[in-house]
Design a protein around this motif. Structure first.
Motif, PDB file in Angstrom:
ATOM      1  N   ILE A   1      -1.675  21.501   7.087  1.00 49.61           N
ATOM      2  CA  ILE A   1      -1.542  21.793   8.522  1.00 49.61           C
ATOM      3  C   ILE A   1      -0.082  22.039   8.888  1.00 49.61           C
ATOM      4  CG2 ILE A   1      -1.825  20.806  10.822  1.00 49.61           C
ATOM      5  CD1 ILE A   1      -4.283  19.324   9.765  1.00 49.61           C
ATOM      6  N   PHE A   2       0.796  21.200   8.356  1.00 47.33           N
ATOM      7  CA  PHE A   2       2.224  21.379   8.635  1.00 47.33           C
ATOM      8  C   PHE A   2       2.722  22.713   8.094  1.00 47.33           C
ATOM      9  CE2 PHE A   2       6.540  21.008   6.827  1.00 47.33           C
ATOM     10  CZ  PHE A   2       7.263  20.871   8.006  1.00 47.33           C
ATOM     11  N   ALA A   3       2.353  23.047   6.862  1.00 47.19           N
ATOM     12  CA  ALA A   3       2.811  24.302   6.259  1.00 47.19           C
ATOM     13  C   ALA A   3       2.319  25.513   7.052  1.00 47.19           C
ATOM     14  CB  ALA A   3       2.336  24.393   4.803  1.00 47.19           C
TER      15      ALA A   3
ATOM     16  N   ARG B   1       0.849  -1.192   0.000  1.00 38.18           N
ATOM     17  CA  ARG B   1       0.000   0.000   0.000  1.00 38.18           C
ATOM     18  C   ARG B   1       0.885   1.243   0.000  1.00 38.18           C
ATOM     19  NH1 ARG B   1      -5.318   0.695   1.741  1.00 38.18           N
ATOM     20  NH2 ARG B   1      -5.270  -1.450   2.549  1.00 38.18           N
ATOM     21  N   GLN B   2       0.634   2.151  -0.938  1.00 41.08           N
ATOM     22  CA  GLN B   2       1.462   3.342  -1.099  1.00 41.08           C
ATOM     23  C   GLN B   2       0.877   4.517  -0.320  1.00 41.08           C
ATOM     24  OE1 GLN B   2       4.362   3.123  -2.637  1.00 41.08           O
ATOM     25  NE2 GLN B   2       3.920   0.988  -3.151  1.00 41.08           N
ATOM     26  N   PRO B   3       1.740   5.431   0.177  1.00 39.93           N
ATOM     27  CA  PRO B   3       1.231   6.615   0.887  1.00 39.93           C
ATOM     28  C   PRO B   3       0.407   7.501  -0.046  1.00 39.93           C
ATOM     29  CG  PRO B   3       3.593   6.794   0.463  1.00 39.93           C
ATOM     30  CD  PRO B   3       3.200   5.392   0.117  1.00 39.93           C
ATOM     31  N   PRO B   4      -0.537   8.274   0.508  1.00 43.99           N
ATOM     32  CA  PRO B   4      -1.431   9.075  -0.336  1.00 43.99           C
ATOM     33  C   PRO B   4      -0.731  10.139  -1.174  1.00 43.99           C
ATOM     34  CG  PRO B   4      -2.304   8.857   1.892  1.00 43.99           C
ATOM     35  CD  PRO B   4      -0.902   8.346   1.930  1.00 43.99           C
ATOM     36  N   ASN B   5       0.469  10.548  -0.754  1.00 45.84           N
ATOM     37  CA  ASN B   5       1.145  11.592  -1.513  1.00 45.84           C
ATOM     38  C   ASN B   5       2.011  11.038  -2.646  1.00 45.84           C
ATOM     39  OD1 ASN B   5       2.963  10.457   0.327  1.00 45.84           O
ATOM     40  ND2 ASN B   5       4.237  12.283   0.353  1.00 45.84           N
TER      41      ASN B   5
ATOM     42  N   VAL C   1       5.991  14.437  10.270  1.00 43.78           N
ATOM     43  CA  VAL C   1       5.843  12.985  10.316  1.00 43.78           C
ATOM     44  C   VAL C   1       4.472  12.569   9.801  1.00 43.78           C
ATOM     45  CG1 VAL C   1       5.909  10.985  11.853  1.00 43.78           C
ATOM     46  CG2 VAL C   1       7.442  12.907  12.260  1.00 43.78           C
ATOM     47  N   LEU C   2       3.477  13.459   9.909  1.00 45.03           N
ATOM     48  CA  LEU C   2       2.112  13.119   9.516  1.00 45.03           C
ATOM     49  C   LEU C   2       1.822  13.401   8.051  1.00 45.03           C
ATOM     50  CD1 LEU C   2       0.216  14.627  12.611  1.00 45.03           C
ATOM     51  CD2 LEU C   2       1.028  12.275  12.301  1.00 45.03           C
ATOM     52  N   THR C   3       2.713  14.081   7.340  1.00 45.00           N
ATOM     53  CA  THR C   3       2.428  14.480   5.960  1.00 45.00           C
ATOM     54  C   THR C   3       2.163  13.314   5.010  1.00 45.00           C
ATOM     55  OG1 THR C   3       4.826  14.654   5.581  1.00 45.00           O
ATOM     56  CG2 THR C   3       3.635  16.678   6.128  1.00 45.00           C
ATOM     57  N   PRO C   4       2.755  12.106   5.216  1.00 50.46           N
ATOM     58  CA  PRO C   4       2.391  11.001   4.313  1.00 50.46           C
ATOM     59  C   PRO C   4       0.933  10.561   4.428  1.00 50.46           C
ATOM     60  CG  PRO C   4       4.495  10.553   5.378  1.00 50.46           C
ATOM     61  CD  PRO C   4       3.900  11.743   6.067  1.00 50.46           C
ATOM     62  N   LEU C   5       0.204  11.026   5.459  1.00 48.08           N
ATOM     63  CA  LEU C   5      -1.176  10.598   5.640  1.00 48.08           C
ATOM     64  C   LEU C   5      -2.124  11.242   4.641  1.00 48.08           C
ATOM     65  CD1 LEU C   5      -1.424  10.600   9.541  1.00 48.08           C
ATOM     66  CD2 LEU C   5      -0.985   8.667   8.020  1.00 48.08           C
ATOM     67  N   GLY C   6      -1.713  12.322   4.011  1.00 48.01           N
ATOM     68  CA  GLY C   6      -2.599  12.947   3.041  1.00 48.01           C
ATOM     69  C   GLY C   6      -2.305  14.430   2.880  1.00 48.01           C
TER      70      GLY C   6
END
Length: 544
Positions: A499-501, A206-210, A488-493
């Motif tokens: 939010i990070f930016a 399964r690949q990350p959403p980004n 760390v959460l950016t691969p979630l979507g």
């Protein structure tokens, strides 16, 4: 005697003609494909080594175009010869005769590390497979021919430059999934515009959403991967490719960041960095005013550490705005210098956040025996000097350059002067940040536990103690860089990227608010006597 004379003559030729040595060494480089090369076992094994040796970090010279043509023609060689299977570590192939009047579609397994095999009706379908429609054979071979040769080839192209293409090599983060190509050939026909597409199924994790998976084929004319005539059906742990022609196919894994999203994220970051710079400037001015008006600010170390972090963060935001606002075009040396400057201030921020955590540890956890001579001077040498050493090392390895982010259609979304070699990026940015962040998170967790334990003891004596503890922990988290942990959460979507930016670019605002709350009220009121407040106030750990 004759042997001695021959050796002497050979030595004379080598001494008198150094070009002879160079030519001999160059002729041994099979990746240049000089002369005629056959498809016997010796040449196949020898040339297959170029899949790994022809990389961007290697010194060996390669003729990538000839290497690609060599392997593309290998299927034709297999069809013309009587071989039925090929079983080598780098290539697995099945060659068989197929009737032109078959009554059902043909299914073949593409199980990794195994030779392709026909799957009969009633057998369990493998996760990796290829389906050839029955109409394919009749459409290609009209007339009275009763059979045709079919070749299915699975080629491991390794991690080098062969079969990567110019766009893929420039696109950081993009790869051929599992470095695997699947070739399909029927006779010597050039099959295009099929009424029923061939269907290839690739299994994968399964690949990350980004990240996006795209079905592609090798375009011989362009010498690059192309998706025209192919459709991609994405599923949880497999991808189905349907294409209207026969050639070599693969699955590309690329970052998905379209131009509109990249521009939106850039504007959010620019606005946040601009606001953060304003508040960081206010913080520095406020500190200077306190230092000039209050004698104790000249000896306290905690405000100095806050100012060092604020200054490095201000300069990081400034270089970011300049880097994003300027074009990456121009001399490579200019782009490399800009990347090095941005990298330096980024590492300075990480280092000073780690030093903030270290100072907090000395203040709140290790309360006794915390005297250090020339304490702030030593911290300054570490905070500004260590990043400089890292940047010098990275620059000497020629790792800076143009960093390109592309969308799923391989269009450029964003270009920055940054890293062009991923190992250096992972080691000196991701690894550096991870060490600083984990240390800060551990220290903050210990301090938070101590604060809330203390507040529970004094809860009956002082109103609002819990909220004060919460604000104290939030203020300290801005100093040790917990907002950076959102990366760390950016691969979630995509939402986590926004939010990070937003929150990370406003770190300067949070530091300003904490600095004002920490020091401004003390000028007009008596210093709070609660243990929570004392933990929030960082007094000097040593004498200069």
């Amino acid at each position: 005697m004759a042997t001695a004379r021959s050796l002497g003559l050979l030595l004379f030729l080598l001494l008198e003609n150094p070009e002879y040595v160079e030519t001999t060494e160059e002729s041994r480089n099979v990746c240049l494909l000089k002369g005629n090369h056959e498809y016997d076992n010796f040449d196949l094994n020898d040339i297959a080594e170029c899949f790994t040796t022809c990389g961007p970090s290697e010194n060996i010279s390669c003729d990538v175009g000839k290497l690609q043509r060599y392997w593309l023609n290998y299927e034709s060689y297999l069809l013309e010869n009587s071989k039925e299977t090929v079983d080598k570590p780098f290539v697995k192939a099945l060659i068989q005769n197929v009737s032109t009047d078959i009554s059902e579609d043909l299914l073949f397994s593409l199980t990794p590390s195994k030779i392709p095999k026909q799957v009969m009706q009633g057998e369990v379908q493998p996760t990796d497979r290829v389906r050839l429609p029955k109409s394919l054979f009749g459409a290609l071979l009209p007339g009275n021919r009763s059979a045709v040769r079919l070749a299915i080839t699975v080629l491991d192209i390794g991690a080098g430059n062969v079969f990567k293409g110019p766009k893929l090599l420039q696109d950081n983060g993009s790869t051929v999934l599992n470095n695997r190509m699947v070739g399909l050939s029927v006779g010597q026909m050039h099959a295009t515009g099929l009424s029923e597409p061939v269907e290839i199924t690739f299994s994968h994790q399964r690949q990350p959403p980004n990240m996006i998976l795209t079905c592609v084929f090798w375009n011989v004319v362009k010498g690059d991967w192309d998706s025209q005539g192919c459709s991609t059906e994405l599923r949880d742990e497999r991808t189905v490719c349907r294409c209207d022609h026969l050639t070599f196919f693969a699955l590309l894994l690329r970052p998905i960041l379209d131009l509109a999203t990249a521009q939106t994220l850039t504007r959010i970051s620019q606005a946040g960095c601009g606001v953060s710079m304003i508040f960081l400037a206010f913080t520095i001015v406020f500190y200077v005013a306190l230092r000039l008006s209050l004698q104790r600010f000249k000896s306290e170390d905690a405000p100095k550490i806050h100012m060092a972090l604020s200054s490095s963060l201000f300069l990081l935001n400034l270089t970011f705005l300049i880097s994003v606002g300027s074009s990456s075009q121009g001399p490579p040396s200019s782009c490399g210098v800009r990347a090095a400057i941005f990298h330096y201030f980024l590492l300075c921020v990480f280092t000073w956040m780690g030093l903030e955590a270290f100072h907090l540890y000395l203040l709140a956890i290790r309360v006794f025996n915390t005297y250090f001579g020339h304490y702030f001077l030593k911290l300054s040498l570490l905070g500004w000097g260590l990043p400089a050493l890292v940047v010098i090392g990275v620059g000497s390895s020629n790792s800076y350059g143009v960093y390109t982010i592309r969308d799923q259609e391989n269009r450029t979304s964003l270009e920055l002067c940054w890293f062009q070699k991923e190992p250096a990026l992972y080691a000196t940015v991701h690894g550096y940040f991870l060490v600083s962040f984990l240390f800060g998170a551990v220290v903050l967790a210990l301090v938070a536990w101590k604060i809330f334990t203390l507040s529970s003891v004094t809860a009956g004596k002082e109103q609002g103690q819990t909220w004060r503890s919460v604000f104290t922990v939030l203020g300290l988290s801005s100093l040790v860089g917990m907002t950076w942990g959102l990366a760390v959460l950016t691969p979630l979507g995509l939402s986590t990227i926004y939010i990070f930016a937003l929150f990370n670019s406003l770190q300067g605002v949070f530091i300003f608010c904490w600095f004002i709350i920490l020091y401004f009220p003390r000028q007009s009121t008596t210093a709070p006597s609660s243990g929570t407040a004392r933990l929030g106030q960082a007094h000097s750990m040593s004498q200069e």
